[in-house]
Design a protein around this motif. Structure first.
Motif, PDB file in Angstrom:
ATOM      1  N   MET A   1       2.498  -8.960 -10.113  1.00  0.00           N
ATOM      2  CA  MET A   1       2.134  -7.307 -11.280  1.00  0.00           C
ATOM      3  C   MET A   1       2.391  -6.213 -10.539  1.00  0.00           C
ATOM      4  SD  MET A   1       2.038  -9.410 -14.422  1.00  0.00           S
ATOM      5  CE  MET A   1       2.065 -10.938 -15.591  1.00  0.00           C
ATOM      6  N   THR A   2       2.723  -5.485 -10.994  1.00  0.00           N
ATOM      7  CA  THR A   2       2.123  -4.034 -10.810  1.00  0.00           C
ATOM      8  C   THR A   2       1.703  -3.221 -11.444  1.00  0.00           C
ATOM      9  OG1 THR A   2       4.798  -3.588 -10.148  1.00  0.00           O
ATOM     10  CG2 THR A   2       3.832  -4.861  -7.941  1.00  0.00           C
ATOM     11  N   ILE A   3       1.074  -2.097 -11.232  1.00  0.00           N
ATOM     12  CA  ILE A   3       0.873  -1.045 -12.229  1.00  0.00           C
ATOM     13  C   ILE A   3       0.642   0.088 -11.273  1.00  0.00           C
ATOM     14  CG2 ILE A   3      -0.913  -0.148 -13.440  1.00  0.00           C
ATOM     15  CD1 ILE A   3      -2.316  -2.887 -13.518  1.00  0.00           C
ATOM     16  N   ASP A   4       1.969   1.116 -11.507  1.00  0.00           N
ATOM     17  CA  ASP A   4       2.081   2.707 -11.134  1.00  0.00           C
ATOM     18  C   ASP A   4       0.574   2.997 -11.337  1.00  0.00           C
ATOM     19  OD1 ASP A   4       2.590   4.795 -10.102  1.00  0.00           O
ATOM     20  OD2 ASP A   4       4.693   5.024 -10.936  1.00  0.00           O
ATOM     21  N   ILE A   5      -0.259   4.000 -10.279  1.00  0.00           N
ATOM     22  CA  ILE A   5      -0.936   5.178 -10.634  1.00  0.00           C
ATOM     23  C   ILE A   5      -0.850   5.950  -9.577  1.00  0.00           C
ATOM     24  CG2 ILE A   5      -2.358   2.904 -10.632  1.00  0.00           C
ATOM     25  CD1 ILE A   5      -3.679   3.503  -7.988  1.00  0.00           C
ATOM     26  N   THR A   6       0.441   6.296  -8.931  1.00  0.00           N
ATOM     27  CA  THR A   6       1.117   7.448  -8.480  1.00  0.00           C
ATOM     28  C   THR A   6       0.559   8.589  -9.063  1.00  0.00           C
ATOM     29  OG1 THR A   6       2.892   6.354  -7.672  1.00  0.00           O
ATOM     30  CG2 THR A   6       2.478   8.742  -7.644  1.00  0.00           C
ATOM     31  N   GLY A   7      -0.116   9.394  -8.407  1.00  0.00           N
ATOM     32  CA  GLY A   7      -0.824  10.601  -9.072  1.00  0.00           C
ATOM     33  C   GLY A   7      -1.936  10.816 -10.208  1.00  0.00           C
ATOM     34  N   LEU A   8      -2.771   9.401 -10.328  1.00  0.00           N
ATOM     35  CA  LEU A   8      -3.496   9.203 -11.226  1.00  0.00           C
ATOM     36  C   LEU A   8      -4.870   9.587 -11.129  1.00  0.00           C
ATOM     37  CD1 LEU A   8      -3.869   8.210 -14.002  1.00  0.00           C
ATOM     38  CD2 LEU A   8      -4.680   5.460 -12.841  1.00  0.00           C
ATOM     39  N   LEU A 210      -4.348  -2.654  -3.507  1.00  0.00           N
ATOM     40  CA  LEU A 210      -3.641  -1.540  -3.420  1.00  0.00           C
ATOM     41  C   LEU A 210      -2.957  -1.643  -2.585  1.00  0.00           C
ATOM     42  CD1 LEU A 210      -3.795   1.093  -5.215  1.00  0.00           C
ATOM     43  CD2 LEU A 210      -5.764   2.389  -2.939  1.00  0.00           C
ATOM     44  N   GLY A 211      -0.942  -1.145  -3.247  1.00  0.00           N
ATOM     45  CA  GLY A 211      -0.061  -1.178  -2.304  1.00  0.00           C
ATOM     46  C   GLY A 211       0.696  -0.318  -2.881  1.00  0.00           C
ATOM     47  N   PHE A 212       2.413  -0.349  -2.515  1.00  0.00           N
ATOM     48  CA  PHE A 212       3.194   0.759  -3.024  1.00  0.00           C
ATOM     49  C   PHE A 212       4.546   0.244  -2.666  1.00  0.00           C
ATOM     50  CE2 PHE A 212      -0.128   3.171   0.115  1.00  0.00           C
ATOM     51  CZ  PHE A 212       0.204   4.371  -0.026  1.00  0.00           C
ATOM     52  N   SER A 213       5.407   0.953  -3.723  1.00  0.00           N
ATOM     53  CA  SER A 213       6.258   0.222  -4.477  1.00  0.00           C
ATOM     54  C   SER A 213       7.604   0.287  -3.462  1.00  0.00           C
ATOM     55  CB  SER A 213       7.492   1.237  -5.310  1.00  0.00           C
ATOM     56  OG  SER A 213       6.851   2.391  -4.500  1.00  0.00           O
ATOM     57  N   ARG A 230       5.539  -5.439 -14.731  1.00  0.00           N
ATOM     58  CA  ARG A 230       5.416  -4.049 -14.245  1.00  0.00           C
ATOM     59  C   ARG A 230       4.717  -3.618 -15.366  1.00  0.00           C
ATOM     60  NH1 ARG A 230       9.398  -6.447 -11.119  1.00  0.00           N
ATOM     61  NH2 ARG A 230       9.837  -5.893  -8.816  1.00  0.00           N
ATOM     62  N   THR A 231       4.117  -2.251 -14.792  1.00  0.00           N
ATOM     63  CA  THR A 231       4.132  -1.153 -15.958  1.00  0.00           C
ATOM     64  C   THR A 231       3.245  -0.353 -14.774  1.00  0.00           C
ATOM     65  OG1 THR A 231       2.616  -0.724 -17.669  1.00  0.00           O
ATOM     66  CG2 THR A 231       1.807  -2.268 -16.255  1.00  0.00           C
ATOM     67  N   THR A 232       3.214   1.023 -16.196  1.00  0.00           N
ATOM     68  CA  THR A 232       2.687   3.016 -15.709  1.00  0.00           C
ATOM     69  C   THR A 232       1.450   3.218 -15.839  1.00  0.00           C
ATOM     70  OG1 THR A 232       3.584   5.003 -15.446  1.00  0.00           O
ATOM     71  CG2 THR A 232       4.271   3.005 -16.965  1.00  0.00           C
ATOM     72  N   ALA A 233      -0.235   3.214 -15.171  1.00  0.00           N
ATOM     73  CA  ALA A 233      -0.313   3.684 -15.869  1.00  0.00           C
ATOM     74  C   ALA A 233      -0.460   5.491 -16.151  1.00  0.00           C
ATOM     75  CB  ALA A 233      -1.999   3.387 -14.659  1.00  0.00           C
ATOM     76  N   VAL A 234       0.696   6.105 -15.709  1.00  0.00           N
ATOM     77  CA  VAL A 234       0.286   7.109 -16.036  1.00  0.00           C
ATOM     78  C   VAL A 234       1.501   7.760 -16.756  1.00  0.00           C
ATOM     79  CG1 VAL A 234      -0.331   7.936 -13.385  1.00  0.00           C
ATOM     80  CG2 VAL A 234       2.249   6.737 -13.182  1.00  0.00           C
ATOM     81  N   ASP A 235       2.323   6.879 -17.915  1.00  0.00           N
ATOM     82  CA  ASP A 235       3.056   7.232 -19.078  1.00  0.00           C
ATOM     83  C   ASP A 235       2.942   8.090 -20.031  1.00  0.00           C
ATOM     84  OD1 ASP A 235       4.593   6.983 -21.311  1.00  0.00           O
ATOM     85  OD2 ASP A 235       4.969   5.103 -21.291  1.00  0.00           O
TER      86      ASP A 235
END
Length: 368
Positions: A1-8, A210-213, A230-235
């Motif tokens: 499971m991944t949550i994109d937090i880029t720039g959060l 914590l990782g990277f795509s 997969r989901t994003t925290a910066v939508d």
């Protein structure tokens, strides 16, 4: 499971308890005590004290917290235009549940029938939902019919059910566990401020990192589960943020809300047993595959009793040393065999403690 937090921004990573989410896992523990051996006493005493009418109604809806853990227990993550923050009381969070629009409420309540569509966020076709509900029995089918015909009526029915649970047992339970959950949330918040996100995630669970795509372009929170999502925290349409909810009743479950259009939520257990080296999904799979071969099983039987060289194993089993080495390499990759040197000889031995962990590792991994 991944949550994109880029720039959060760090302040959008929130640790806080949720009474409605805790009620959900408490109901799960009440329905599935086998998942929670440490809660047998609580589950037995609570079930015995339930009035027959409440027990019947809980049985009528228990697929919402047994077959799946429905997102209706996390309504603050799905309110359009909301801030994603939990409520201070169960009543506040039930008010948030009332604020979910009918489409989101129905989709969240139907997760038990249409889990395959969860990651797409698309609405379930009524006829398909009824077909899948029928496969699970008459009570889920009746609930689904009522839900599709009268969402407002079912919403009110569920609110009354949760309020009756609060009066019957959960208010006392929440008074007991809430201080510890609030303390854990404060500790994680301070740890995030002082030590940063990687160390904070390790404190949440060894399965959260914590990782990277794959292309290295996006920073992600990764949750090691026997599932893909997969989901994003910066939508921007949802609002930036990710919530971490501590749970007293949750272990061994580590749950991630990753539905499109909802803020991501990680629901993690606190007070879990200390594990010597919690197995990742990949390591567990390697171990299961390594032990599936009959010759490797026979090698393990011999290596469990004493340490042997490759030559001794080859002589015992009537195969060549290179063949033994290939099988030993598989067992070593799975961290099931240890080696040590004695003079010019290399001795191999089964790691009995690692093998003993496989049963509990398997159960914890599939329940995680």
């Amino acid at each position: 499971m991944t949550i994109d937090i880029t720039g959060l921004p760090p302040e959008r990573i929130v640790f806080e308890p949720s009474p409605l989410a805790e009620l959900g896992v408490a109901l799960h523990a009440l329905s599935e005590p086998g998942h929670h051996p440490g809660l047998h006493g609580w589950a037995t005493a609570t079930a015995a004290a339930l009035k027959p009418d409440l027990a019947d109604r809980l049985h009528e809806a228990n697929f919402l917290w047994t077959t799946t853990f429905s997102d209706i227990f996390l309504p603050y993550a799905g309110i359009r235009g909301g801030d994603g923050r939990t409520g201070a009381t169960l009543g506040e969070e039930l008010d948030m549940l009332d604020r979910l629009d009918d489409d989101r409420f129905v989709a969240a309540a139907l997760e038990f029938t249409c889990s395959a569509q969860y990651a797409t966020g698309g609405p379930a076709r009524p006829e398909r939902a009824l077909e899948l509900a029928a496969n699970r029995g008459p009570k889920p089918l009746d609930f689904t019919r009522r839900l599709l015909a009268d969402p407002a009526g079912v919403r009110a029915w569920l609110r009354r059910l949760f309020e009756d649970c609060d009066q019957a047992f959960f208010a006392d339970t929440w008074r007991r566990v809430a201080p510890g959950l609030a303390a854990d949330a404060r500790h994680k918040t301070e740890l995030l401020r002082r030590k940063g996100l990687p160390e904070t995630l390790r404190a949440v669970s060894p399965a959260v990192t914590l990782g990277f795509s794959e292309d290295g372009a996006r920073q992600c929170v990764e949750v090691d589960k026997l599932a893909d999502g997969r989901t994003t925290a910066v939508d921007p349409d949802v609002g930036a943020g990710v919530s971490f909810l501590p749970s007293s009743f949750g272990w061994p479950h580590l749950m991630v809300l990753h539905a499109p259009g909802w803020r991501p939520v990680v629901h993690y257990p606190v007070g879990a047993p200390e594990l010597p080296s919690p197995a990742s999904v990949e390591l567990l799979q390697l171990r299961m595959e390594a032990l599936a071969h009959p010759l490797r099983m026979r090698l393990c039987r011999q290596l469990a009793r004493a340490a042997y060289t490759t030559g001794e194993l080859a002589d015992t089993h009537g195969i060549t040393p290179p063949e033994v080495s290939r099988h030993l390499a598989v067992l070593k990759r799975a961290a099931l065999v240890t080696t040590r040197r004695r003079g010019r000889y290399v001795l191999h031995q089964l790691d009995v403690a690692a093998v003993a962990r496989i049963g509990s590792d398997f159960l914890e991994t599939v329940l995680r």
